[in-house]
Write a protein that holds these residues in place. Structure first.
Motif, PDB file in Angstrom:
ATOM      1  N   THR A   1      -3.475   7.797   9.193  1.00 13.58           N
ATOM      2  CA  THR A   1      -3.758   7.525   7.790  1.00 13.58           C
ATOM      3  C   THR A   1      -4.087   6.047   7.573  1.00 13.58           C
ATOM      4  O   THR A   1      -4.975   5.703   6.794  1.00 13.58           O
ATOM      5  CB  THR A   1      -2.543   7.921   6.934  1.00 13.58           C
ATOM      6  N   MET A   2      -3.383   5.173   8.275  1.00 14.51           N
ATOM      7  CA  MET A   2      -3.668   3.744   8.134  1.00 14.51           C
ATOM      8  C   MET A   2      -5.096   3.437   8.566  1.00 14.51           C
ATOM      9  O   MET A   2      -5.785   2.629   7.954  1.00 14.51           O
ATOM     10  CB  MET A   2      -2.670   2.924   8.962  1.00 14.51           C
TER      11      MET A   2
ATOM     12  N   LEU B   1       0.804  -1.210   0.000  1.00 16.19           N
ATOM     13  CA  LEU B   1       0.000   0.000   0.000  1.00 16.19           C
ATOM     14  C   LEU B   1       0.844   1.271   0.000  1.00 16.19           C
ATOM     15  O   LEU B   1       1.751   1.424   0.804  1.00 16.19           O
ATOM     16  CB  LEU B   1      -0.884  -0.041   1.238  1.00 16.19           C
ATOM     17  N   THR B   2       0.520   2.159  -0.948  1.00 15.72           N
ATOM     18  CA  THR B   2       1.146   3.486  -0.963  1.00 15.72           C
ATOM     19  C   THR B   2       0.033   4.520  -1.049  1.00 15.72           C
ATOM     20  O   THR B   2      -0.924   4.349  -1.809  1.00 15.72           O
ATOM     21  CB  THR B   2       2.093   3.621  -2.175  1.00 15.72           C
ATOM     22  N   PHE B   3       0.174   5.552  -0.244  1.00 11.59           N
ATOM     23  CA  PHE B   3      -0.912   6.544  -0.211  1.00 11.59           C
ATOM     24  C   PHE B   3      -0.374   7.943   0.018  1.00 11.59           C
ATOM     25  O   PHE B   3       0.552   8.149   0.805  1.00 11.59           O
ATOM     26  CB  PHE B   3      -1.895   6.190   0.901  1.00 11.59           C
ATOM     27  N   SER B   4      -0.964   8.896  -0.680  1.00 16.06           N
ATOM     28  CA  SER B   4      -0.600  10.288  -0.417  1.00 16.06           C
ATOM     29  C   SER B   4      -1.849  11.165  -0.450  1.00 16.06           C
ATOM     30  O   SER B   4      -2.767  10.929  -1.216  1.00 16.06           O
ATOM     31  CB  SER B   4       0.399  10.787  -1.454  1.00 16.06           C
TER      32      SER B   4
ATOM     33  N   PHE C   1     -12.127   5.994   4.432  1.00 20.18           N
ATOM     34  CA  PHE C   1     -12.339   7.431   4.324  1.00 20.18           C
ATOM     35  C   PHE C   1     -11.599   7.929   3.086  1.00 20.18           C
ATOM     36  O   PHE C   1     -11.933   8.946   2.503  1.00 20.18           O
ATOM     37  CB  PHE C   1     -11.821   8.158   5.566  1.00 20.18           C
ATOM     38  N   TYR C   2     -10.582   7.204   2.726  1.00 18.19           N
ATOM     39  CA  TYR C   2      -9.835   7.456   1.493  1.00 18.19           C
ATOM     40  C   TYR C   2      -9.574   6.123   0.816  1.00 18.19           C
ATOM     41  O   TYR C   2      -9.623   5.079   1.462  1.00 18.19           O
ATOM     42  CB  TYR C   2      -8.483   8.121   1.795  1.00 18.19           C
ATOM     43  N   ASP C   3      -9.265   6.155  -0.476  1.00 24.57           N
ATOM     44  CA  ASP C   3      -8.816   4.952  -1.175  1.00 24.57           C
ATOM     45  C   ASP C   3      -7.339   5.106  -1.496  1.00 24.57           C
ATOM     46  O   ASP C   3      -6.885   6.198  -1.809  1.00 24.57           O
ATOM     47  CB  ASP C   3      -9.622   4.761  -2.470  1.00 24.57           C
ATOM     48  N   PRO C   4      -6.597   4.003  -1.416  1.00 19.53           N
ATOM     49  CA  PRO C   4      -5.158   4.096  -1.677  1.00 19.53           C
ATOM     50  C   PRO C   4      -4.866   4.261  -3.168  1.00 19.53           C
ATOM     51  O   PRO C   4      -5.659   3.842  -3.997  1.00 19.53           O
ATOM     52  CB  PRO C   4      -4.624   2.760  -1.160  1.00 19.53           C
TER      53      PRO C   4
ATOM     54  N   THR D   1       4.555  11.817  15.612  1.00 22.38           N
ATOM     55  CA  THR D   1       3.460  12.511  14.926  1.00 22.38           C
ATOM     56  C   THR D   1       3.791  12.670  13.446  1.00 22.38           C
ATOM     57  O   THR D   1       4.936  12.929  13.102  1.00 22.38           O
ATOM     58  CB  THR D   1       3.262  13.900  15.539  1.00 22.38           C
ATOM     59  N   GLY D   2       2.799  12.496  12.612  1.00 21.77           N
ATOM     60  CA  GLY D   2       2.991  12.735  11.194  1.00 21.77           C
ATOM     61  C   GLY D   2       3.546  11.546  10.440  1.00 21.77           C
ATOM     62  O   GLY D   2       3.860  11.636   9.260  1.00 21.77           O
TER      63      GLY D   2
END
Lengths: 620, 632
Positions: free
Chosen positions: A397-398, A361-364, A405-408, A391-392
């Motif tokens: 995000t995971m 999985l990669t996400f931005s 809530f988001y798609d990768p 933090t950060g």
């Protein structure tokens, strides 16, 4: 003058619009055409009532010329009856017109707001991350009002204005062409005045809007920061600052008042000028026997009615502009793309076992700035996994990805081996529950809030879970117990109490997957102790993911995942990671060092490599 | 922590100010302006001038008709006669001066006089409106200023019960409403009454019987208006309340978006929202029905007056008892009379709303300041910093004691750590020291003087506070740090920032210390805010320090940095600290453990450990965990 003051009360309408006026206008009118029958009736009523309303002066003219002049008492009685009929018709048509305007307005507000709300429910969380709640609320309240006002009463008034102006012109021409032309010679003057005046109005009202916004902002900041102001005894300076913005606002309002004050006196002069022309030329014609007294009267009556519509039309453009700007903002929200949505072939998930997989999985959030890089992680059913790291680093995000809530962008997240994107969002989320650091409660009773986890739960079930998380005691001690209204955002409860209620809420949902995102970081040591005791009960029989800064709270997890710069740095149970002596051990020791009585605590400088991003709480 | 000191100032005013009192006070805001007299004079002048035109028009019609039919001109009575008597000499002068047509000459003079009167009236009118604006705006300026000053004075107990949104609504919406009331209401009231009298006089002077017949309708208009306002009043309140409900449902839904999504409750939320929308719609429709009926009704009733003029007045003309010109003048006068009559509904609702708005504003201006200086309060300047709590009891609402019988003697320079569960009274103790609240019983003394004998400002000048969630103002970082100190030099500010361990972060910003918080995306994290607040407190350099550090929602690294900044801060000050950090607790000279508002344990760390009570248990849980982990 008050009835048109509000037209200038808009905000933010000054910036450039990107959507074309026609598109926006059509879309606004689209809401009207949902109620075609009512709209048609409205137009008929408006034209009828305006038209009928134009009759009395003409009838008066007739009465003077035909009956009074000819000493016809019988005809006079007849026209008296005709007057009553006309006025009765006016009543009926006005009733219809007003009722439909208000009905359509209310219906439209209902439709637009519900559409907006529905869409807001579908929008993904990144939409909310970029916007303030207050500004969205203002879209649904003020902006919607502006739109409905324009498409109902605004449009109706414009129709009425044109009917009035056209009607007056026609009646005047019928009565006397020459006198009509003479009377209308003042119109170019008037249009010129209105043009200049209208421009001034726009400028001064912009200033009033700007300055009142500063007053509000200053006031709001003072109220929110009052504790600081008073603690530092800064009342004097703050007062001066406020007086400055308040003075600006007053001056802008006085300026606006000056411009507005000019309107009616000038219109009165135009009316007098018109009357003067009618009387002079018309009066001369009467002397010469070329014109009747009744017509003279009729001209003056109609002239008096001529200015209202013109004034109305000259300010109409302002309200159109204001409504178009409002419409662009409202439709802008409605058009926001729903990034995460059910795919067409999405299927409902059966009851989950609780196996979770992150695969390659990669996400931005922002293109080119990946928050998570190449994550591979498998979580076995009914185990507890802790996510750890500065933090950060991508812990939240995971969670956001697991919740869809988001798609990768790359790779996938699975539950029980199935890609989340193949499942319906509702069937996924209904089997999960989350406890957040900044707990959110809704206004309403404590019981309502707990049952938010499962709407059909009984009171007994709810109380059972509050006992399990150790919240029952404090709730019982409240004056109204479970029926205590927690007020806006749970403001009546302390942070720790809110946390316990939200824990109970999550537990009542009896989720297959439970997520605790810094759930205990805001509670005091006492409350934490209570929660820690409840944890076993809470975590048992389900898959749990815990995020915590305080490492003592994650020691008992089956597996600890240490994240560093978006990658998994270490993974394993507590004892194993300590033995390994890597990043986890460093983090642990640093925290440990000043939480325990150590001789060297004053001198020891913790060694940690990644100080760069640690200050940015962008982990949301 | 439950605070409910009576009902909060809700929509309706909570005061028992009478209507006339409120009205008097509203008037008080404009009474002082000399311009008001000018306004009143101008209103009278314009109203009187306004009344002349129908008479002139009537005279002209009689004149031209007389000439056309060869009848002799008869000067009318009342205003018509008055106008005639003034304009005729002017006309004859004009005829002799220019040698113009003796028939058309007077016609021209009479007609042009209309424009002349309109110009004069217009000028007066403009000056009057403009002056009214100045008066009204100055009044609302002062009102807003009064309100703001009251807000600055209010104690914390006041803010406990207030929602920011409601305060804002009063400061903007309500005061704007009052501004409009001043600008329009005054003029309408005065000119309406005057117009009523003058027009009635004119009407009677033309024909008393006709007047009587045509004004018969007026009482009915009044009745209809009264019925209208009594029916619509409660609905306006209802619609405003429901609007508030809709807004808050939406607001909560948006602010809690994560929870809504997390529990997949979108449908439930939509149902909730649409139910409230439907309710809003229903109320609006009720209002629509009433408005749609009564507004045209008032018009209809007043129109009947015109029918009566035609019917009876026309008959009089036919009978030769009235001239056509008089009939026309009568028509225009009645039209003018109906204006204020129809406005009655608007004016009553305006007055009612102005009274309500005034009450809401005055509620804030009048709100009693709970904590205030005694008359003989003294200034404090140099203090040692000894704080003594003697038998202190405290309650937010007067009945539920949140602090019970607290005794505490803190020597200058000592650090006291306060521990306790949520709601045990920790925050209450520290709120009493700067007198954000006053004790309910007992006393707190600073260097032996009761806090209540000290000037509040001078007391607070000696105290520094670092709050759990510090408020950062939307101004530069420099100003935020220098918030407590007048004329602080940049060097001092830098030094404070450095000691608070926030200097590196600030130096890294493009505008450094002049970076505005909140602009161009510069936002501070919780840890950064806390360090700015520490720098603020360091710069102020207070003798007494209060530190609410009960939240630690920052990561390990930040926590470490804050900890270091804290150590700097605590030196040489009398300090009260609420914290969970064992290191801070351990370092304290004295520790108190609160339970249900009472001190259940107190002493030094070693004493309390030896005591083997709650403190010991708490300590063991946290420490043992850590040690176990480390040992493993």
């Amino acid at each position: 003058m008050g009835h048109h003051m509000h037209r200038y009360g808009g905000d933010e309408e000054d910036h450039e619009r990107t959507e074309s006026d026609r598109v926006l206008f059509n879309r606004m009118m689209g809401y009207i055409t949902r109620h075609r029958r009512e709209s048609m009736l409205l137009i008929v009523a408006v034209v009828a009532s305006t038209g009928i309303n134009l009759l009395p002066p003409y009838m008066f003219t007739l009465a003077i010329d035909k009956y009074i002049e000819n000493l016809d008492t019988y005809g006079l009685a007849l026209i008296g009856i005709a007057f009553v009929v006309v006025y009765a018709l006016t009543f009926v048509t006005q009733y219809t017109q007003r009722y439909i305007i208000d009905w359509l307005g209310a219906k439209l507000a209902y439709d637009v707001r519900l559409d907006l709300f529905r869409h807001l429910q579908e929008l993904s969380l990144d939409f909310y991350a970029k916007r303030e709640v207050g500004s969205i609320v203002s879209r649904a309240t003020n902006d919607v009002e502006k739109i409905t006002e324009l498409v109902t009463s605004g449009v109706a008034h414009v129709i009425a204005d044109f009917v009035t102006l056209g009607g007056i012109f026609i009646i005047m021409v019928i009565m006397d062409v020459r006198l009509t032309l003479i009377t209308f010679s003042i119109i170019p003057l008037m249009v010129g005045f209105l043009y200049i005046w209208g421009q001034r109005v726009r400028v001064v009202y912009r200033a009033t809007r700007r300055t009142i916004a500063s007053v509000s902002a200053k006031m709001e900041e003072s109220v929110s920061g009052m504790k600081e102001i008073q603690s530092f005894s800064r009342e004097g300076e703050t007062r001066k600052e406020f007086q400055r913005v308040n003075t600006d606002n007053m001056q802008a309002n006085v300026q606006a008042g000056q411009v507005m004050s000019a309107f009616w006196p000038v219109v009165a002069v135009f009316t007098a000028l018109g009357n003067c022309l009618v009387l002079w030329f018309g009066g001369g014609a009467v002397i010469d026997g070329a014109l009747s007294v009744g017509v003279l009267f009729g001209f003056m009556s109609y002239l008096n009615r001529f200015f209202h519509p013109i004034e109305d039309l000259s300010t109409f453009w302002n309200s159109v502009q204001s409504a178009l700007a409002a419409a662009e903002r409202v439709f802008g929200i409605m058009d926001s793309e729903v990034v995460v949505r059910d795919y067409l072939d999405a299927a409902d998930l059966p009851t989950l076992e609780g196996k979770i997989g992150y695969e390659g999985l990669t996400f931005s959030y922002e293109p080119g700035q990946p928050v998570l890089k190449d994550i591979d992680l498998e979580i076995a059913p009914n185990t507890t996994v802790a996510l750890v790291g500065p933090t950060g680093v991508g812990k939240t995000t995971m969670i956001n990805l697991l919740y869809r809530f988001y798609d990768p962008q790359e790779g996938r997240v699975t539950v029980d081996g199935r890609d989340l994107r193949g499942a319906t969002i509702k069937s996924l989320r209904s089997q999960m529950a989350i406890v957040l650091q900044d707990t959110y409660l809704f206004s309403g009773t404590i019981m309502d809030n707990i049952k938010y986890g499962r709407l059909d739960a009984t009171d007994e079930e709810a109380i059972e879970v509050t006992k399990a998380v150790g919240a029952h005691e404090f709730i019982e001690r409240l004056p109204e117990g479970y029926e205590t209204d927690v007020r806006e955002r749970g403001g009546r409860l302390s942070q720790g109490q809110r946390q316990l209620v939200s824990l109970a809420r999550a537990l009542l949902a009896n989720p297959r997957i439970l997520i605790m995102d810094e759930a205990t970081s805001s509670v005091d040591a006492y409350t934490e102790l209570i929660i820690q005791r409840a944890m076993d009960r809470v975590l048992k029989g389900r898959t749990s993911i815990i995020i915590a800064h305080r490492l003592s709270t994650v020691r008992n997890a089956d597996k600890i995942v240490v994240l560093e710069e978006g990658r998994i740095a270490e993974i394993g149970p507590h004892t194993e990671l300590i033995e390994r002596g890597g990043l986890y051990k460093q983090l642990y020791e640093m925290q440990f060092r000043y939480e325990t009585p150590e001789e060297d605590e004053e001198t020891a400088e913790p060694q940690i490599q990644h100080t760069g991003s640690s200050d940015n709480d962008s982990d949301s | 922590m439950i605070r409910h000191r009576g009902a909060s100032l809700a929509e309706a005013s909570s005061s028992n100010r009478s209507r006339s009192e409120t009205l008097k006070r509203l008037f008080g805001y404009i009474a002082g302006f000399w311009q008001l007299k000018v306004v009143l004079v101008l209103i009278v002048l314009t109203t009187v001038l306004d009344i002349l035109s129908p008479a002139i028009i009537g005279s002209i019609i009689d004149m031209v008709k007389g000439i056309a039919t060869g009848e002799t001109l008869e000067p009318g009575s009342g205003i018509e006669g008055f106008v005639y008597r003034i304009l005729t000499p002017v006309a004859s002068w004009y005829i002799t001066a220019t040698g113009s047509d003796p028939v058309k000459g007077p016609l021209l003079i009479f007609s042009v006089s209309l424009v002349f009167i309109a110009l004069v009236t217009g000028l007066f009118n403009f000056i009057q409106r403009y002056t009214t604006t100045i008066v009204g705006q100055s009044a609302t300026f002062n009102m807003r200023d009064d309100m703001y000053n009251s807000l600055l004075e209010q104690s914390f107990s006041f803010y406990d019960q207030q929602r920011t949104g409601q305060l804002m609504a009063r400061a903007t919406g309500d005061i704007n409403m009052l501004g409009r009331f001043y600008q329009m209401g005054v003029r309408m009231l005065v000119s309406s009454v005057l117009l009523l009298v003058l027009v009635l006089y004119s009407l009677v002077s033309i024909n008393p019987t006709l007047t009587l017949i045509s004004v018969i309708v007026i009482p009915f208009v009044f009745l209809a208006t009264r019925e209208f306002s009594s029916r619509i009043g409660p609905l306006w309140t209802a619609v405003r309340e429901q609007n508030g409900v809709i807004t808050s449902v939406l607001q909560e839904n948006l602010a809690g978006a994560r929870v809504v999504r997390g529990f997949s409750r979108e449908e439930h939320e939509e149902e909730k929202f649409s139910t409230e929308l439907q309710e809003f719609f229903d109320i609006n429709i009720n209002i629509a029905r009433i408005r749609a009926f009564f507004m045209p009704l008032a018009t209809f009733i007043s129109s009947i007056g015109f029918v009566l003029i035609i019917w009876y007045g026309g008959g009089q003309v036919i009978a030769g008892a009235l001239t056509v010109g008089s009939l026309v003048a009568f028509y225009f006068y009645l039209a003018r009379l109906m204006q204020p009559v129809r406005m009655i509904g608007f004016m009553t609702s305006m007055i009612v709303r102005a009274l309500a708005a005034g009450n809401r504003v005055f509620d804030i201006i009048d709100a009693e300041v709970e904590v205030h200086d005694k008359e003989d309060a003294v200034e404090v300047s140099e203090i040692e910093g000894r704080l003594t709590f003697q038998d202190v009891w405290f309650s937010y609402d007067g009945t539920n004691m949140v602090l019970k019988d607290i005794d505490l003697d803190v020597q200058p320079g000592q650090t006291v750590a306060i521990l306790g569960a949520t709601g045990s009274g920790k925050s209450s103790i520290i709120n009493l020291i700067p007198r954000f609240y006053d004790v309910s019983k007992g006393s707190i003394k600073l260097d032996g003087t009761d806090l209540r004998d000290l000037k509040i400002k001078s007391l607070r000048g000696t105290i520094g506070i670092v709050r759990q969630e510090p408020f950062i103002f939307s101004t530069t970082l420099r100003e935020n740090i220098a918030y407590g100190v007048q004329n602080a030099g940049l060097d001092d500010i830098r030094e404070a920032a450095k000691r608070a361990k926030i200097d590196e972060f600030i130096d890294g910003l493009p505008d450094g210390y002049d970076t505005k918080v909140g602009e161009r995306g510069v936002t501070l994290s919780g840890g950064q805010k806390q360090r700015v607040a520490i720098a603020r407190a360091l710069l102020k350099n207070p003798k007494i320090l209060i530190m609410d550090d009960s939240t630690s929602s920052v990561d390990t690294q930040t926590e470490y940095e804050i900890q270091q900044a804290l150590d700097e801060l605590l030196e040489d000050r009398t300090t009260f600290i609420i914290t969970q950090r064992l290191s801070s607790i351990k370092k304290a000279d004295y520790i108190i453990v609160l339970e249900d508002g009472e001190i259940s344990e107190e002493g030094t760390h070693d004493q309390l450990i030896a005591n083997d009570g709650i403190y010991r248990k708490l300590y063991d849980t946290q420490i043992s965990g850590a040690i176990e982990g480390r040992g493993a």
